[in-house]
Structures are given as structure tokens and as C-alpha cells.
Motif scaffolding. Structure first.
Motif, short mmCIF file in Angstrom:
data_model
loop_
_atom_site.label_atom_id
_atom_site.label_comp_id
_atom_site.label_asym_id
_atom_site.label_seq_id
_atom_site.Cartn_x
_atom_site.Cartn_y
_atom_site.Cartn_z
N LEU A 1 0.86 -1.18 0.00
CA LEU A 1 0.00 0.00 0.00
C LEU A 1 0.90 1.24 0.00
O LEU A 1 1.65 1.47 0.94
N PHE A 2 0.85 1.99 -1.08
CA PHE A 2 1.58 3.26 -1.14
C PHE A 2 0.64 4.34 -0.63
O PHE A 2 -0.53 4.35 -0.99
N TYR A 3 1.15 5.24 0.22
CA TYR A 3 0.26 6.29 0.73
C TYR A 3 1.00 7.60 0.88
O TYR A 3 2.22 7.63 1.02
N ARG A 4 0.25 8.69 0.85
CA ARG A 4 0.81 10.04 0.91
C ARG A 4 1.02 10.45 2.36
O ARG A 4 0.08 10.83 3.06
N THR A 5 2.28 10.41 2.80
CA THR A 5 2.57 10.76 4.20
C THR A 5 2.27 12.22 4.50
O THR A 5 1.78 12.56 5.58
N ASP A 6 2.56 13.10 3.51
CA ASP A 6 2.38 14.54 3.77
C ASP A 6 0.92 14.87 4.05
O ASP A 6 0.61 15.62 4.98
N LEU A 7 0.03 14.29 3.25
CA LEU A 7 -1.40 14.61 3.42
C LEU A 7 -1.96 13.99 4.70
O LEU A 7 -2.73 14.63 5.42
N THR B 1 -1.72 9.57 12.15
CA THR B 1 -0.34 9.31 12.54
C THR B 1 0.33 8.23 11.71
O THR B 1 1.50 8.36 11.36
N GLY B 2 -0.37 7.17 11.40
CA GLY B 2 0.30 6.09 10.68
C GLY B 2 -0.57 5.55 9.56
O GLY B 2 -1.70 6.00 9.37
N GLN C 1 1.21 9.30 -8.78
CA GLN C 1 2.32 10.25 -8.90
C GLN C 1 1.86 11.67 -9.21
O GLN C 1 2.48 12.63 -8.82
N SER C 2 0.74 11.76 -9.96
CA SER C 2 0.28 13.11 -10.30
C SER C 2 -0.67 13.64 -9.23
O SER C 2 -1.35 14.65 -9.45
N GLY C 3 -0.70 12.99 -8.09
CA GLY C 3 -1.44 13.53 -6.96
C GLY C 3 -2.94 13.36 -7.03
O GLY C 3 -3.69 14.17 -6.49
N LYS C 4 -3.40 12.29 -7.69
CA LYS C 4 -4.85 12.08 -7.77
C LYS C 4 -5.34 11.09 -6.73
O LYS C 4 -6.54 10.94 -6.53
N LEU C 5 -4.39 10.35 -6.12
CA LEU C 5 -4.79 9.30 -5.19
C LEU C 5 -4.07 9.47 -3.86
O LEU C 5 -2.91 9.88 -3.82
N VAL C 6 -4.78 9.13 -2.79
CA VAL C 6 -4.16 9.15 -1.48
C VAL C 6 -3.50 7.79 -1.22
O VAL C 6 -2.40 7.71 -0.69
N PHE C 7 -4.20 6.71 -1.61
CA PHE C 7 -3.68 5.35 -1.40
C PHE C 7 -3.63 4.60 -2.73
O PHE C 7 -4.53 4.74 -3.56
N LEU C 8 -2.59 3.81 -2.89
CA LEU C 8 -2.48 2.99 -4.10
C LEU C 8 -1.97 1.61 -3.74
O LEU C 8 -1.00 1.46 -3.00
N ASN C 9 -2.63 0.60 -4.30
CA ASN C 9 -2.18 -0.78 -4.15
C ASN C 9 -1.39 -1.13 -5.40
O ASN C 9 -1.93 -1.13 -6.50
N ASN C 10 -0.08 -1.43 -5.25
CA ASN C 10 0.71 -1.76 -6.42
C ASN C 10 1.95 -2.56 -6.02
O ASN C 10 2.20 -2.78 -4.84
N TRP C 11 2.73 -2.98 -7.02
CA TRP C 11 3.95 -3.75 -6.75
C TRP C 11 5.07 -2.81 -6.31
O TRP C 11 5.01 -1.61 -6.59
N LYS D 1 7.25 12.35 -0.29
CA LYS D 1 5.93 12.63 0.30
C LYS D 1 5.09 11.36 0.44
O LYS D 1 3.90 11.44 0.65
N PHE D 2 5.72 10.21 0.22
CA PHE D 2 4.95 8.97 0.32
C PHE D 2 5.74 7.91 1.08
O PHE D 2 6.94 8.04 1.27
N ALA D 3 5.03 6.88 1.50
CA ALA D 3 5.67 5.74 2.14
C ALA D 3 4.88 4.49 1.80
O ALA D 3 3.84 4.58 1.13
N VAL D 4 5.37 3.33 2.25
CA VAL D 4 4.64 2.10 1.97
C VAL D 4 4.24 1.41 3.26
O VAL D 4 4.84 1.63 4.31
#
Lengths: 353, 435
Positions: free
Chosen positions: B164-170, B177-178, B277-287, B302-305
């Protein structure tokens, strides 16, 4: 009867040499009696000369077709539940693959059949209209004609797989098509819009093909015919309907026939642009490919044979009903030789009238 | 064509002779170095000499480097790298064609984790001696992808799991928190983020929902993360259950209420990555491959997994990755076995991880501090892979995945209710696995 006493071996090479050595000789040798013999010899020679071609055709056309027919009579290899292995041999099932297609897998088959037919009718009609228009434009003498001709032909020069990818980007959810429309249409999802996307991409790609063939047809129409028509006070529309269209018809029919046959076996464009197993764009070729890729060669062959028959019937209907001359005048069957001549003769009469 | 075949025949004839000598030496001297099993192995894996390694196009250039290393050490048993197209379908098709014609052109095959059962059932690939490979050091779910009916047919070369990729900044700005560990948490976090002015036009979550293999992966993840399963331990379909329905309902409901944007029905991996990457999603499920690419984009830093969320806690990913299998029709199988051992060794695996960021099947690589620093997603990836569930291991995988895609797609697009879709899927799968 004396003539017939000549041994057949000599007659075989007689006609050629005789004609060459004694050009001034009156055509007595071509008496009605002698002719059958001479043709029999020539026929043998012709058979000999044609045989390599026939051999190649047998190997590359007849043999694979018969193989496909034979393969379509075999079923799917079974899995042995004890060992977990698939058996080595395919069971002979006769016509079961065909009956399965028409009963068990009927929905999918008829859906693909109608998709294929619908794509063919819609794309070829649009392509014909646009292609003729393109040809008329390309035929005009104006500055930059070369550039226009070249640019019209660009889509035809791009491989279908590449243009499929190209249009996939255009029809992307954030693609240029949606930007221009100002409304988000999910083209590559399964649905009516997917059909439209395929039709647009196909027309874009192949209308130039029809344009090219029609242009070739236009260029052999003598200018005088139009001059005469103008003198008689025919309007531009009349000239188009009474002169251009009839005289360009043989070329146009061949172009349309080729496009029809091509569209009937459409595979790569919907497969790449929209994707596999999308019911709204699945064609017969895609069904066959799908079966083959799942190692079911029997049913795949059955689909391929049905598609082959369908394409064959359409081609036959074209040649019979519309008189499309695909063999060409020199081919020599009575029909194809007399038809275009008659047509042209009639048109010429119409024109001069 | 002709000359190369002729050469191949000459070569192989000469090499078979050499190979026979070598194997004779090996078995009499007992210097194989792998103990008692070498006896059994040499009985079936005969012949030494040049072989081929067949895999999809190598975009990183690392495969050839590793092969060169082997070739330098084994000048008489050179490996030629045959590159197939990048997409898995064409690779599978070419491998099947090779097998159907019983050609010896392909020796070692890089197979997708879901092909093992099909290839093994058709006897296109050889059963392998499990004790010749350090399978004990590999992650268990990864090893299982190489097995058919309890026997090893393919050795794991690389693995892969969903993250799960997610935008830490937002999330930080919204006071979260997490990363979320459940779906409910995720949607709640989204609601908070979407109140921020800079996140107005953003959607919450996406995965791969176009009608292709990615949809099967995402559906399997949803079902497994809700405690359901597609097939049971014996390979019998078991998808018409309340748990599976909860999983599918999450996707259907998310599409309906806009948690997943409508256009995600056309998303494959790359579309989702670009949207994220273009800032349309808060969460992304990917490899994991997204990680290094996103680091080079506008959302760098600005993101983490995190591991995938589930219904009542962390979810379960679908396993990706590649295995090595040995073509049944190949020559020089003794060499092939050694090469497979070399190519899947921990050393090679480390090289692939460092230079091509390919997830390793070896467990201890994930606990290596230096590597973790270079690839901060490794601990999460390890968790993802160890909890991962392989997609159905069935002989007719092509038909099974097509049936899954058909029914799930119908449910996501609202043509069928999720209950009906699962009922129909259960019936379809029963028919497909009945043989």
C-alpha cells in the motif's frame, strides 16, 4: 484423317516451332481438326509449367487448411486425476467441437459473430465514404498535393499493433479524446464506447487504403469524358454520379472486398486497444486465439474453420453479386473477361449520350 | 536456420559424448558435492554442455551480467540468453509452442508463478530434486508457487508482493499518525484528507481493475484480506462464502461511493502509478517497482509504503514473481540444474535485489540492515510476501482467471450483484476444475 497420323510426341512441341519458323504460312495448320491435339499438348506443357505453383499452393494453402479441418475434429486432452498429468493424445470427437460452439458456447460465439459482422459493416461503410472523399481530394491538382497525399497515407503505414497502442493513449481516461470532449468517457472499459473506439481507430487506419485504390481508379478516367459532360451542361454532382462513380466502381469494389475480408478477421486492434475477453468487442478471431492460448487446439480450429467459411461466403457473394473483378481481366474466365468490358462499354455509351 | 540447426545437432552430438563421460566421472567419483541425492539426480539429469536461458526482455541488463559470470566460470557449458517479449502472455505462448513441438531450443525457463501447475500437468517441465536447492532458506509461500501436487517443478528466482503506497504529507496534515491497517480505517483517513483544501479533487484508493490478470490479483487480495479464499487446500473452488462476499463488497461499494474513482475500472499498474504520482490518489495498491519511480516524481519524499489493509487487520497480498523451470525436451540437463542452482543462489539474488530491485525469495536478505537502508520498503515487503496467498494453483489457470475476471468485472460495473457474481463464479470454477 492424315493429319491425325502424326505421332503425338511431335505435336507436343510443334505449335511453337512451326509458328516461329514459318511465320508467313497461312493458318491452315490451325484447322478445326488439328486444334484439339495442339491444345492438348500445350495443355500438358501448361500443366508442367504451372505445377510448381500448384505444389507451393498445396503446401502453403491446401495442406494447412486440411490440417485445420482435421484438427477441429479432435477434442481437448484430458487430465488424469490420479497422476495429475494431462494425457498425451487428443480424443477424436467428430463434429462435437462445432455443436459445442453452437450450443454450449453459443452465447459467446454469436456475440463474437455479431461483433465481427457489425464491425465489418460499420467500418467498411465509413471507410468507403471517407476513402472516396480522400481520393477526390488527392486527385485534385493544387499546391501541396504531394504533402496531402503523403499525410493521408501515414495512418495506413503504421502497423495495426502500434496504432492500437497509440489510440489506447488517446482513449485513456485522462487522454486527449476526453480532454477534447470535456467529459470523461471510459473508452477502454467494456461497453458501447469500446465499440465506438474500435470503429474510430479502424476507420482512421484503413480509410487511406480505400482512398489509395480509388485514387488509382480515378487516374485512369480520361479527361475528355469530363470535358464532354461539362459541354453537355452536367453539374458537378451529376458528373460524380454518372461518370466518376461508375468508372471507378471496379477499383472501388476490389478495395471494399479487401477491406471486408480484412475486417472480418479483425483481431489486433480490439485486442490491444480494449483488451482480451471484453464481450463488447470480442471478434471471432479473438475467440479462436483465446482457445488456442489455453491449449485447446481442437475448438480453436473449429472457430477458425467457421471464420474461414464465413469469410469465404462473403467473398463469393461479392464476386457473384457485385462482379468484383479480383482475378483481373487477363485471368480469362468468360465472366470476368466480358463483365468489365461490358460495363465500360455501357458507361461510355451513357457518357456520350 | 538450416545451418544453425545443423550446427546445433553437431554440437549436441559431440557434447552428449562429453556429457556422458562427465556424468560417469561424477557418479563414480562421488564428487558432485551434493551428497546422496546427486546419485538420483544424475540418473535423470544427464548431459553437460551449452544450454539456453529463456525469459522475458531484460530491461535492467542484470540478467546478462549474471549469465556472463557463469559463462566465465564454465566455458564449456555456456548459457545463451534468449529474450522473449515483455508481456507474460506472449512469453507463455512461446514456451508452450516450444513444448508442443518438443523442441530442445529452450532449456531453462523463467516462468510466472501461476504457470507451474499447467506446465507440470502437461509434463512440459521436469520435476526437480528439492534437496539440491536451499528451499529452507526461502520464504514458504514463495516455494509453494513452484510445487505441483507436492512435488517441486520450479525454483523461486524472484518474488513480489503487493504494497500500500500512501501520501505521508497529506495524512500528517490531516492529523493521521500512521498507515491504516483496515479498510474502514483507510476510508476514514481518506475522509479526513479530503477535507484539506489541497486534496479536494483527489480520490481515495485504487488498484488494478481493468479486465486482465491484475483484476484477478486485486480480487484475490480483497477476498483473502477478508478471510475468504478462491480455492481450498485441495484446489476445490470455495468462493461463494460470506467472507469472499465481504471482500468483493468492499471493492463494489468503494466504486459506488467514489472511494475508488470511476476511471480506475480502466487502470492497469502503470495507470494507477501515474494517477498516484500526479497527486490524484491518497492510497495505491501496487507492486514495489513503483517505489523507485515515484521517488523520481513530483511526490518524492511525500509517500511511504505499508502492508495492504484488510477487513479486520492487515490484509493478504497476491504473490508475484518468477521461478526457474527445466524444459522436459531440453538437452544437457545436468548443466541446466547447476545453472538453476547458481542463478537462484542467495548471491545472485542479492545482486538482483541491489541492481534491479527484484524482490528476493530468501528470507534473511530482508533483515539485512544495509539493504533495508537502500530499499526502505523491504521490511513491509517481507511482511507482505510472508502473509501472501498464491493465486489458485490449478492446471487450467487461463480459464480460471478468465472466469474470475468476467464475474468480478460484472460486479464492479454494476451488471451483477456481488452475491450473484460469486455464485456464478463458484459454478464456473466447479466446471473448470471438475476434470
Amino acid at each position: 484423317m492424315a493429319d491425325t497420323a502424326i505421332p503425338p510426341g511431335t505435336t507436343a512441341h510443334r505449335p511453337g516451332t512451326a509458328a516461329a519458323r514459318r511465320p508467313g504460312r497461312p493458318p491452315a495448320s490451325a484447322s478445326p481438326r488439328r486444334r484439339p491435339r495442339a491444345t492438348a499438348g500445350a495443355g500438358r506443357l501448361a500443366a508442367l509449367l504451372v505445377s510448381p505453383t500448384l505444389l507451393v499452393l498445396t503446401i502453403v494453402v491446401l495442406y494447412p487448411t486440411l490440417m485445420a479441418l482435421d484438427e477441429s475434429l479432435y477434442g481437448v486432452k484430458g487430465l488424469d486425476p490420479k497422476t495429475g498429468f494431462i494425457s498425451d493424445t487428443e480424443p477424436f470427437v467428430g463434429l462435437k467441437n462445432y455443436t459445442d460452439i453452437l450450443t454450449q458456447a453459443g452465447d459467446r460465439f454469436w456475440n463474437a459473430f455479431w461483433n465481427t459482422t457489425c464491425f465489418t459493416v460499420v467500418t467498411v461503410s465509413l471507410e468507403t465514404v471517407i476513402g472516396v472523399a480522400m481520393a477526390l481530394i488527392m486527385h485534385r491538382a493544387f499546391r501541396g498535393r504531394g504533402l496531402v497525399r503523403a499525410s493521408i497515407l501515414v495512418p495506413w503505414a503504421i502497423p495495426t499493433a502500434i496504432s492500437g497502442l497509440l489510440w489506447k493513449w488517446i482513449f485513456n481516461a485522462d487522454g486527449i479524446a476526453n480532454v477534447l470532449l470535456g467529459h470523461q468517457v471510459l473508452w477502454t472499459a467494456d461497453g458501447f464506447s469500446a465499440k465506438v473506439a474500435v470503429v474510430i481507430a479502424d476507420v482512421w487506419k484503413t480509410a487511406p487504403f480505400i482512398g489509395l485504390l480509388v485514387l488509382a481508379g480515378l487516374q485512369v478516367i480520361p479527361r475528355e469524358v469530363y470535358e464532354a459532360a461539362r459541354l453537355d451542361g452536367a453539374s458537378a454532382l451529376q458528373q460524380f454520379r454518372r461518370i466518376t462513380l461508375p468508372l471507378v466502381k471496379p477499383a472501388l469494389l476490389v478495395a471494399v472486398l479487401f477491406r471486408c475480408l480484412d475486417a472480418l478477421r479483425m483481431f489486433d486492434l480490439p485486442y490491444i486497444l480494449i483488451g482480451a475477453q471484453k464481450g463488447s468487442v470480442e471478434t471471432l478471431s479473438m475467440l479462436a486465439q483465446n482457445e488456442a492460448s489455453n491449449v485447446r487446439f481442437g475448438p480453436a480450429s473449429a472457430y477458425a474453420v467457421l471464420l474461414f467459411l464465413y469469410v469465404f461466403l462473403i467473398a463469393l457473394a461479392f464476386v457473384r453479386l457485385l462482379g468484383a473483378d479480383i482475378v483481373g481481366d487477363a485471368g480469362g474466365t468468360k465472366k470476368s473477361r466480358s463483365r468489365p468490358a461490358g460495363m465500360l462499354g455501357r458507361r461510355a455509351r451513357e457518357v456520350t449520350a | 536456420m538450416k545451418t544453425s540447426t545443423a550446427r546445433a545437432i553437431q554440437c549436441s552430438a559431440a557434447l552428449t559424448a562429453v556429457g556422458l563421460l562427465l556424468t560417469a566421472c561424477g557418479s563414480s567419483g562421488g564428487s558432485g558435492g551434493s551428497g546422496g541425492s546427486a546419485q538420483a539426480a544424475t540418473a535423470t539429469f544427464k548431459g553437460r554442455g551449452p544450454i539456453t536461458y529463456v525469459a522475458g526482455k531484460d530491461t535492467t541488463g542484470t540478467v546478462q551480467t549474471v549469465i556472463n559470470r557463469w559463462n566465465k566460470a564454465h566455458p564449456k557449458e555456456k548459457v545463451t540468453f534468449i529474450q522473449l517479449p515483455t508481456d507474460a502472455d506472449s512469453q507463455r505462448q512461446q514456451m508452450i509452442q516450444n513444448a508442443e513441438t518438443k523442441s530442445d531450443a529452450y532449456t531453462v525457463l523463467a516462468t510466472d508463478v501461476v504457470w507451474t501447475s499447467e506446465f507440470a500437468a502437461h509434463q512440459w517441465i521436469e520435476p526437480l530434486p528439492a534437496d539440491r536447492f536451499p528451499l529452507g532458506k526461502m520464504l514458504k509461500p514463495v516455494v509453494e508457487t513452484g510445487q505441483y501436487r507436492g512435488r517441486l517443478y520450479a525454483v523461486p528466482a524472484s518474488s513480489n508482493g503487493g504494497l500500500l503506497f500512501y501520501r505521508t504529507d497529506l495524512l500528517k496534515k490531516a492529523g493521521v499518525t500512521g498507515p491504516p491497517s483496515t479498510w474502514a480505517q483507510m476510508t476514514a483517513d481518506c475522509a479526513k484528507v479530503e477535507k484539506l483544501p489541497e486534496a479536494k479533487s483527489m480520490s481515495c484508493y485504487a488498484g488494478q481493475f481493468q479486465k486482465y490478470e491484475g483484476l484477478t490479483v486485486n480480487f484475490a487480495e480483497a477476498v483473502n484480506s477478508a478471510g475468504g479464499r478462491i480455492v481450498d487446500a485441495d484446489g476445490k473452488p470455495d468462493v461463494d462464502t460470506p467472507q469472499a462476499k465481504k471482500g468483493l463488497d468492499f471493492l463494489v461499494k468503494s466504486f459506488k461511493d467514489g472511494t475508488i474513482p470511476k476511471e480506475a475500472i480502466t487502470y492497469q499498474e502503470e495507470d494507477g502509478r501515474q494517477a498516484f504520482q500526479s497527486g490524484k490518489l491518497v492510497f495505491l495498491n501496487n507492486w514495489p517497482y513503483v517505489y523507485s519511480l515515484a521517488q523520481k516524481s513530483a511526490i518524492k519524499g511525500k509517500f511511504a509504503v505499508a502492508p495492504l489493509p484488510g477487513l479486520n487487520g492487515p490484509g493478504a497480498s497476491s504473490l508475484g514473481g518468477a521461478n526457474l523451470a527445466l524444459s522436459s525436451f531440453a538437452k544437457n540437463k545436468a548443466t541446466a540444474l547447476d545453472f538453476m542452482k547458481f542463478f537462484t543462489s542467495e548471491e545472485s539474488s542479492t545482486y538482483f535485489l541491489e541492481n534491479a530491485s527484484l524482490a528476493s525469495p530468501y528470507a534473511d536478505l530482508y533483515d539485512n540492515a544495509a539493504l533495508d537502508k537502500q530499499f526502505p520498503y523491504l521490511p513491509d515487503l517481507k511482511q507482505s510476501i510472508t502473509k501472501a496467498v498464491p493465486r489458485p494453483r490449478v492446471v487450467q489457470y487461463g480459464d480460471v482467471t478468465a472466469a474470475v475476471q468476467n464475474e468480478v468485472y460484472a460486479a464492479l460495473t454494476g451488471k451483477k450483484s456481488s452475491g450473484q457474481a460469486l455464485k456464478d463464479l463458484q459454478a464456473d470454477l466447479q466446471k473448470l476444475t471438475a476434470q
